[in-house]
Design a protein around this motif. Structure first.
Motif, PDB file in Angstrom:
ATOM      1  N   LYS A 114      68.111  52.437  44.193  1.00  0.00           N
ATOM      2  CA  LYS A 114      67.274  53.571  43.843  1.00  0.00           C
ATOM      3  C   LYS A 114      65.807  53.170  43.758  1.00  0.00           C
ATOM      4  O   LYS A 114      64.951  54.024  43.565  1.00  0.00           O
ATOM      5  N   ALA A 115      65.545  51.873  43.817  1.00  0.00           N
ATOM      6  CA  ALA A 115      64.153  51.438  43.731  1.00  0.00           C
ATOM      7  C   ALA A 115      63.486  51.612  45.086  1.00  0.00           C
ATOM      8  O   ALA A 115      64.175  51.592  46.093  1.00  0.00           O
ATOM      9  N   LEU A 132      59.754  60.443  36.209  1.00  0.00           N
ATOM     10  CA  LEU A 132      60.367  59.273  36.816  1.00  0.00           C
ATOM     11  C   LEU A 132      60.825  59.724  38.186  1.00  0.00           C
ATOM     12  O   LEU A 132      61.642  60.623  38.300  1.00  0.00           O
ATOM     13  N   THR A 133      60.295  59.103  39.248  1.00  0.00           N
ATOM     14  CA  THR A 133      60.660  59.529  40.600  1.00  0.00           C
ATOM     15  C   THR A 133      61.420  58.412  41.270  1.00  0.00           C
ATOM     16  O   THR A 133      60.918  57.299  41.391  1.00  0.00           O
ATOM     17  N   LEU A 134      62.655  58.712  41.745  1.00  0.00           N
ATOM     18  CA  LEU A 134      63.448  57.688  42.419  1.00  0.00           C
ATOM     19  C   LEU A 134      63.045  57.590  43.883  1.00  0.00           C
ATOM     20  O   LEU A 134      62.293  58.411  44.397  1.00  0.00           O
ATOM     21  N   LEU A 156      69.922  55.596  33.952  1.00  0.00           N
ATOM     22  CA  LEU A 156      69.718  54.768  35.131  1.00  0.00           C
ATOM     23  C   LEU A 156      70.165  53.350  34.927  1.00  0.00           C
ATOM     24  O   LEU A 156      69.997  52.533  35.807  1.00  0.00           O
ATOM     25  N   ILE A 176      61.048  52.831  42.049  1.00  0.00           N
ATOM     26  CA  ILE A 176      60.990  53.988  41.161  1.00  0.00           C
ATOM     27  C   ILE A 176      59.586  54.041  40.594  1.00  0.00           C
ATOM     28  O   ILE A 176      59.065  53.032  40.136  1.00  0.00           O
TER      29      ILE A 176
END
Lengths: 405, 367
Positions: free
Chosen positions: B175-176, B197-199, B227, B178
């Motif tokens: 998911k990084a 927080l934006t993935l 997360l 982030i």
């Protein structure tokens, strides 16, 4: 009540053995120096001693981390000191290059000197920390963190720094990106530069603009500005345009070279002999000035032949301003490192006190008071001795001694 | 304590990256003895003599394990459910098969147990005796955290990254990167700051941060952010400050997971108890659990020693009584011996006198 002889003997033996056991226990306590040999001797004391032991262990682990951090910080501080020396030498060379009587060849000679110092500076930036890593690697880099590539020196590590420590946080590395790559551009608030002539895009400005200063911090807007010079000498005017407000004119006035131009809290001076159409730009500072970019640019500009006097002055003053900015940034990081080392000293003495406290807790819980132990031992010794003597005396007394049958 | 500790260490080890090439999840460091269940000898048996029903135990939440054995019986009141008695304090609960009781689950195999069958469940009795280290290579220690955080260049606040490590298996380096961006103060609580927080795939979460709170592990917040990592910050961010969380590039220099190991020292994970109202009572830290176990044993031994000295003196008294009744005192015997000896001599003397009188009489009669 009748006492059977067998019982008497048995009772005496049991008594002697009991005394002997107590004597041995006290002797063991004396030799080991501890009054708690097993948890059952004093359960609460044993628990107390255990907790104190745990605290001592934690302090020891913290101490080791502190030593590692101190080592790293000492090396970093001396590396930054060395870097400052080199940059100082470069600055002196730059100041010498401002000598108006120098020719291109002499300036090229100074450029070579600066290029040589640059290589030394790169090796300082890539200095290892003696245990497999690099001082300025931030949060980690496999190879030397600063790589000389086509576009200049790039930082290949991860920004930030590694922290270690059990009860506190001690830094183990320096954020190389912040130290070498993130100096503020310009004079810290805004950056000035000369642009090409608006009427003749191939000609560069014939005047030069200095680094400027802040005359009124509360009036700063952080916008981008253009200063345009119109007309021919001696009746020239200048206009200041705010490009963030769509090119609105902020100020306009007659232009005299060397006289300060002030607007929106900014005060700057244009010197030399600018012609009609010369433009200068003022933009807000960003934290993107890289040490090696400055040096590379300095060398490249010094090596450029056939420049006009205005260009040379602009370039020299601009590069000296940039050198000051990166030196200031490195100095900043160096004083941060010094502060952290101070912090380490304070933490060390605090932890020594904590360890002392835990040790005395542990000692109070489980150590034997020697005087008390010795006197108890002697007491028991005397008691045992007496018991043996009386046993010997009583055992001899039987009727058979007196009956000669 | 052994079971809880080794499970916790192994879990954190699995959340980090080790030094193998390429870096992977850390292998478990400790192995403990397995739980076991013992059927009573009177339980139903198959025709060939083996027990008809066997009970399997699995540990699913080591933090809630209690230091006790359990007795399992069929519940007479509710067919299909079972009674579990905790033998340390006698607490009786009625549970169904597959429920989690004090951190473990049981399952029945074979036939259905009869009404008189009972089993002794020992989830942790073998754990400490059979605890051993199952990791031999030092490169297997997972000291690196799978994610690294750094604050951006243009940040105007005083925020720095304090620590960053994974806390449960939801962590996903895929998911990084982030990005976390801070905004205005929370209208609901002025001491908190809102953040988004934006993935990497574009999913956006928002939350509010207070100094000291970690970011990334708030499953109970609304909306929940789960997360799998905890990012702790020092200092105070300003509006528009940003942090970027990336997959760790240089695992040999990262020590994020090692700091998570250090936090196990102060975490209370041994012996958490589920209260009657569903809340979780705090357990003890590993050091406290050890110290209290040691002093518990010490005081039991002390009590036993005292009882033994009491019974020694009782035995000594009884022995004195008994030998007083039936034993022999040598002085007494010696003096009685002399007394009976003299009596015998006196009696013998009487006989002698009687004999000489008879002799005289017979002499007189013979003339």
């Amino acid at each position: 009540m009748r006492l059977s002889t067998a019982n008497t003997f048995n009772a005496s033996i049991a008594n002697l053995q009991q005394r002997q056991q107590k004597l041995q226990e006290t002797q063991q306590q004396l030799t080991s120096g501890k009054k708690i040999a097993s948890a059952s001797d004093d359960p609460t004391g044993a628990a107390r001693a255990e907790r104190a032991l745990v605290s001592i262990g934690r302090v020891d682990a913290n101490q080791r981390a502190l030593e590692a951090s101190r080592n790293s910080m000492t090396l970093s501080e001396s590396a930054l000191g060395d870097a400052n020396e080199l940059l100082q030498q470069m600055r002196e060379a730059m100041v010498a290059a401002g000598n108006a009587s120098y020719s291109d060849a002499e300036r090229a000679g100074i450029a070579n000197k600066i290029a040589g110092l640059r290589d030394q500076l790169l090796s300082i930036a890539n200095r290892p920390d003696g245990s497999g890593g690099y001082l300025f690697s931030g949060q980690g880099s496999a190879n030397p963190p600063f790589l000389d590539q086509n576009g200049g020196v790039a930082f290949t590590g991860v920004a930030g720094n590694i922290q270690t420590g059990n009860m506190d946080n001690f830094p183990l590395s320096i954020n190389g990106e912040q130290a070498w790559m993130q100096a503020p551009t310009g004079n810290g608030n805004f950056e000035t530069m000369a642009l090409k002539n608006a009427l003749n895009p191939l000609a560069s400005a014939k005047g030069w603009i200095d680094a400027g200063r802040v005359s009124n911090p509360s009036a700063l807007t952080g916008h981008n500005y253009y200063i345009g010079v119109n007309g021919t000498a001696p009746t020239q005017t200048y206009s200041v345009y705010d490009s963030d407000l769509g090119g609105a004119v902020v100020k306009t006035d007659t232009f005299t070279p060397g006289k300060a131009i002030s607007f929106d809290g900014i005060s700057t001076t244009i010197s030399g002999a600018p012609v009609d159409g010369d433009q200068f730009q003022i933009k807000p500072s960003t934290n993107t000035l890289k040490v090696f970019d400055v040096i590379d640019r300095t060398v490249a500009e010094l090596r450029t032949p056939l420049r006009g006097q205005a260009e040379i002055s602009q370039s020299n003053s601009g590069r000296i301003r940039d050198l000051d900015a990166v030196m200031g940034n490195l100095q900043n990081v160096r004083s941060q490192v010094g502060e952290r080392m101070n912090n380490l000293d304070g933490t060390e003495s605090r932890m020594a006190a904590l360890k002392q406290y835990s040790k005395s807790e542990q000692s109070a819980a489980e150590d034997l008071d020697m005087t008390q132990g010795i006197s108890e031992f002697q007491n028991q010794q005397t008691g045992y001795d007496t018991a043996l003597k009386t046993y010997a005396m009583v055992q001899r007394m039987t009727l058979f001694q007196y009956i000669n049958v | 304590m052994a079971a809880a500790f080794s499970a916790r260490v192994n879990d954190q080890q699995a959340l980090g990256l080790d030094l193998s090439n390429p870096p992977g999840k850390g292998p478990p460091i400790f192995a403990v003895g397995a739980p076991r269940s013992l059927p009573a000898t009177t339980n139903l048996r198959n025709p060939d003599g083996s027990f008809a029903v066997n009970v399997g135990l699995t540990i699913n939440n080591p933090k809630q394990l209690q230091a006790s054995s359990y007795k399992l019986q069929a519940d007479p009141a509710a067919p299909g459910s079972y009674q579990i008695t905790r033998l340390s304090d006698g607490l009786v609960r009625s549970v169904a098969e597959g429920d989690s009781v004090d951190g473990f689950k049981f399952s029945l195999g074979g036939a259905t147990p009869g009404p008189s069958d009972s089993f002794l469940l020992e989830p942790v009795s073998q754990a400490a005796t059979n605890m051993k280290r199952s990791l031999d290579q030092a490169t297997g220690i997972a000291a690196a955290s799978p994610l690294t955080a750094r604050s951006e260049v243009g940040n105007k606040g005083t925020m720095t990254v304090d620590s960053m490590y994974a806390v449960n298996s939801n962590v996903d380096p895929g998911k990084a990167p982030i990005k976390i961006a801070f905004g205005d103060a929370d209208p609901a609580d002025a001491s908190k700051l809102l953040y988004t927080l934006t993935l990497a795939d574009g999913t956006i979460y928002s939350g509010s941060w207070k100094a000291g709170q970690p970011i990334g592990n708030s499953p109970n917040a609304s909306p929940p952010i789960d997360l799998g990592f905890e990012l702790k910050l020092n200092g105070l961010p300003r509006k528009d400050d940003q942090i970027t969380v990336e997959a760790t590039k240089f695992t040999s220099a990262n020590n994020g997971n090692a700091k998570a190991f250090l936090n196990i020292q102060t975490e209370t994970f041994v012996g958490q108890r589920l209260q009657a109202d569903g809340s979780l009572a705090q357990g003890a830290t590993i050091n406290d659990a050890y110290a209290s176990a040691m002093s518990d044993i010490g005081s039991r031994v002390q009590g036993a020693t005292y009882l033994s000295s009491v019974s020694t003196s009782v035995a000594a008294n009884a022995e004195a009584e008994r030998s007083g009744q039936s034993g022999v005192n040598l002085d007494e015997e010696a003096s009685r011996l002399m007394q009976y000896q003299q009596g015998y001599q006196a009696a013998a003397k009487v006989l002698q006198a009687a004999q000489s009188i008879f002799d005289e009489l017979l002499k007189l009669a013979a003339r």
